[in-house]
Design a protein around this motif. Structure first.
Motif, PDB file in Angstrom:
ATOM      1  N   HIS A   1     -49.094  75.321 -27.640  1.00  0.00           N
ATOM      2  CA  HIS A   1     -48.314  74.079 -27.714  1.00  0.00           C
ATOM      3  C   HIS A   1     -49.252  72.911 -28.036  1.00  0.00           C
ATOM      4  CE1 HIS A   1     -45.047  76.370 -25.883  1.00  0.00           C
ATOM      5  NE2 HIS A   1     -45.914  76.780 -24.977  1.00  0.00           N
ATOM      6  N   PRO A   2     -49.824  72.888 -29.247  1.00  0.00           N
ATOM      7  CA  PRO A   2     -50.895  71.938 -29.556  1.00  0.00           C
ATOM      8  C   PRO A   2     -50.490  70.473 -29.710  1.00  0.00           C
ATOM      9  CG  PRO A   2     -50.326  73.191 -31.521  1.00  0.00           C
ATOM     10  CD  PRO A   2     -49.548  73.789 -30.380  1.00  0.00           C
ATOM     11  N   GLU A   3     -49.228  70.196 -29.917  1.00  0.00           N
ATOM     12  CA  GLU A   3     -48.850  68.817 -30.201  1.00  0.00           C
ATOM     13  C   GLU A   3     -48.827  67.912 -28.970  1.00  0.00           C
ATOM     14  OE1 GLU A   3     -45.650  68.102 -32.837  1.00  0.00           O
ATOM     15  OE2 GLU A   3     -46.160  69.839 -34.082  1.00  0.00           O
ATOM     16  N   LYS A   4     -48.180  68.352 -27.896  1.00  0.00           N
ATOM     17  CA  LYS A   4     -47.995  67.469 -26.741  1.00  0.00           C
ATOM     18  C   LYS A   4     -48.630  67.991 -25.452  1.00  0.00           C
ATOM     19  CE  LYS A   4     -43.599  65.768 -28.534  1.00  0.00           C
ATOM     20  NZ  LYS A   4     -42.158  65.715 -28.309  1.00  0.00           N
ATOM     21  N   LEU A   5     -48.716  69.297 -25.294  1.00  0.00           N
ATOM     22  CA  LEU A   5     -49.143  69.845 -24.006  1.00  0.00           C
ATOM     23  C   LEU A   5     -50.614  69.596 -23.658  1.00  0.00           C
ATOM     24  CD1 LEU A   5     -48.031  71.288 -21.536  1.00  0.00           C
ATOM     25  CD2 LEU A   5     -48.607  73.450 -22.620  1.00  0.00           C
TER      26      LEU A   5
ATOM     27  N   ALA B   1     -56.425  80.431 -19.243  1.00  0.00           N
ATOM     28  CA  ALA B   1     -54.981  80.287 -19.431  1.00  0.00           C
ATOM     29  C   ALA B   1     -54.660  78.904 -19.990  1.00  0.00           C
ATOM     30  CB  ALA B   1     -54.248  80.513 -18.113  1.00  0.00           C
ATOM     31  N   ALA B   2     -55.291  77.869 -19.464  1.00  0.00           N
ATOM     32  CA  ALA B   2     -55.050  76.510 -19.954  1.00  0.00           C
ATOM     33  C   ALA B   2     -55.443  76.393 -21.425  1.00  0.00           C
ATOM     34  CB  ALA B   2     -55.817  75.495 -19.111  1.00  0.00           C
TER      35      ALA B   2
ATOM     36  N   LEU C   1     -48.417  81.106 -12.699  1.00  0.00           N
ATOM     37  CA  LEU C   1     -49.155  79.854 -12.772  1.00  0.00           C
ATOM     38  C   LEU C   1     -48.173  78.718 -13.017  1.00  0.00           C
ATOM     39  CD1 LEU C   1     -52.079  78.655 -12.834  1.00  0.00           C
ATOM     40  CD2 LEU C   1     -51.893  78.763 -15.334  1.00  0.00           C
ATOM     41  N   ASP C   2     -48.134  77.766 -12.116  1.00  0.00           N
ATOM     42  CA  ASP C   2     -47.263  76.601 -12.266  1.00  0.00           C
ATOM     43  C   ASP C   2     -48.093  75.432 -12.783  1.00  0.00           C
ATOM     44  OD1 ASP C   2     -45.214  78.102 -11.183  1.00  0.00           O
ATOM     45  OD2 ASP C   2     -45.399  77.246  -9.187  1.00  0.00           O
ATOM     46  N   VAL C   3     -47.573  74.732 -13.792  1.00  0.00           N
ATOM     47  CA  VAL C   3     -48.228  73.578 -14.368  1.00  0.00           C
ATOM     48  C   VAL C   3     -47.489  72.339 -13.880  1.00  0.00           C
ATOM     49  CG1 VAL C   3     -48.908  72.422 -16.500  1.00  0.00           C
ATOM     50  CG2 VAL C   3     -48.860  74.935 -16.399  1.00  0.00           C
ATOM     51  N   LEU C   4     -48.200  71.517 -13.100  1.00  0.00           N
ATOM     52  CA  LEU C   4     -47.608  70.328 -12.492  1.00  0.00           C
ATOM     53  C   LEU C   4     -48.291  69.081 -13.038  1.00  0.00           C
ATOM     54  CD1 LEU C   4     -47.751  71.634  -8.822  1.00  0.00           C
ATOM     55  CD2 LEU C   4     -45.804  71.740 -10.359  1.00  0.00           C
ATOM     56  N   PRO C   5     -47.587  68.299 -13.838  1.00  0.00           N
ATOM     57  CA  PRO C   5     -48.200  67.062 -14.328  1.00  0.00           C
ATOM     58  C   PRO C   5     -48.301  66.052 -13.183  1.00  0.00           C
ATOM     59  CG  PRO C   5     -45.909  67.148 -14.949  1.00  0.00           C
ATOM     60  CD  PRO C   5     -46.231  68.461 -14.295  1.00  0.00           C
ATOM     61  N   PRO C   6     -49.096  65.003 -13.362  1.00  0.00           N
ATOM     62  CA  PRO C   6     -49.137  63.981 -12.325  1.00  0.00           C
ATOM     63  C   PRO C   6     -47.741  63.363 -12.163  1.00  0.00           C
ATOM     64  CG  PRO C   6     -50.683  63.465 -14.107  1.00  0.00           C
ATOM     65  CD  PRO C   6     -49.929  64.699 -14.497  1.00  0.00           C
ATOM     66  N   PHE C   7     -47.364  63.126 -10.956  1.00  0.00           N
ATOM     67  CA  PHE C   7     -46.054  62.538 -10.679  1.00  0.00           C
ATOM     68  C   PHE C   7     -46.234  61.118 -10.205  1.00  0.00           C
ATOM     69  CE2 PHE C   7     -45.370  67.072 -10.076  1.00  0.00           C
ATOM     70  CZ  PHE C   7     -44.196  67.275 -10.757  1.00  0.00           C
ATOM     71  N   ALA C   8     -45.434  60.209 -10.733  1.00  0.00           N
ATOM     72  CA  ALA C   8     -45.435  58.822 -10.254  1.00  0.00           C
ATOM     73  C   ALA C   8     -44.445  58.732  -9.103  1.00  0.00           C
ATOM     74  CB  ALA C   8     -45.033  57.873 -11.369  1.00  0.00           C
ATOM     75  N   GLY C   9     -44.704  57.882  -8.193  1.00  0.00           N
ATOM     76  CA  GLY C   9     -43.767  57.725  -7.089  1.00  0.00           C
ATOM     77  C   GLY C   9     -44.224  56.613  -6.176  1.00  0.00           C
ATOM     78  N   GLY C  10     -43.418  56.412  -5.198  1.00  0.00           N
ATOM     79  CA  GLY C  10     -43.839  55.350  -4.297  1.00  0.00           C
ATOM     80  C   GLY C  10     -42.795  55.041  -3.295  1.00  0.00           C
TER      81      GLY C  10
ATOM     82  N   ALA D   1     -54.517  66.357 -17.272  1.00  0.00           N
ATOM     83  CA  ALA D   1     -54.284  65.681 -15.994  1.00  0.00           C
ATOM     84  C   ALA D   1     -53.508  66.533 -14.994  1.00  0.00           C
ATOM     85  CB  ALA D   1     -53.534  64.377 -16.245  1.00  0.00           C
ATOM     86  N   ALA D   2     -53.080  67.714 -15.411  1.00  0.00           N
ATOM     87  CA  ALA D   2     -52.197  68.537 -14.578  1.00  0.00           C
ATOM     88  C   ALA D   2     -52.925  69.188 -13.408  1.00  0.00           C
ATOM     89  CB  ALA D   2     -51.563  69.627 -15.439  1.00  0.00           C
ATOM     90  N   SER D   3     -52.133  69.518 -12.413  1.00  0.00           N
ATOM     91  CA  SER D   3     -52.567  70.367 -11.311  1.00  0.00           C
ATOM     92  C   SER D   3     -51.928  71.730 -11.529  1.00  0.00           C
ATOM     93  CB  SER D   3     -52.073  69.810  -9.972  1.00  0.00           C
ATOM     94  OG  SER D   3     -52.596  68.530  -9.758  1.00  0.00           O
ATOM     95  N   PHE D   4     -52.520  72.749 -10.937  1.00  0.00           N
ATOM     96  CA  PHE D   4     -52.013  74.102 -11.096  1.00  0.00           C
ATOM     97  C   PHE D   4     -51.797  74.751  -9.740  1.00  0.00           C
ATOM     98  CE2 PHE D   4     -54.601  73.151 -14.804  1.00  0.00           C
ATOM     99  CZ  PHE D   4     -53.754  73.485 -15.837  1.00  0.00           C
TER     100      PHE D   4
END
Length: 91
Positions: free
Chosen positions: A49-53, A41-42, A82-91, A59-62
């Motif tokens: 979506h070849p340009e940015k995805l 699937a990835a 299927l959910d595509v979750l990019p890394p999230f910044a936080g703190g 680095a994504a989680s699924f």
């Protein structure tokens, strides 16, 4: 033994945060061959979506049906989500 269906299965892909921005859609339905895996699937999403995805997917989680995927060789089933979750910044 029953014959295998030649019909493709449908996967609902939902994108979050940067993945949504990179794909340009919140969600989409993707046709995959029977027996496809999360890795398959990835690969299809990279082609759609070849340009940015692709950078995000590296680095994504699924989540598969709301359960974290640790092994991308996990098989998908027709109608799965299927959910595509990019890394999230936080703190």
């Amino acid at each position: 033994m029953a014959p295998q269906s030649l019909e493709p299965m449908t996967l609902l892909v939902r994108y979050f945060a940067a993945a949504r921005a990179a794909a340009g859609v919140e969600e989409e339905k993707v046709k995959l061959p029977e027996g496809a895996t999360v890795a398959d699937a990835a690969r299809v999403l990279r082609e759609l979506h070849p340009e940015k995805l692709p950078r995000i997917l590296d680095a994504a989680s699924f989540l598969l049906n709301e359960v974290a995927v640790r092994d991308q060789t996990r098989a998908l089933s027709d109608g799965a989500q299927l959910d595509v979750l990019p890394p999230f910044a936080g703190g």
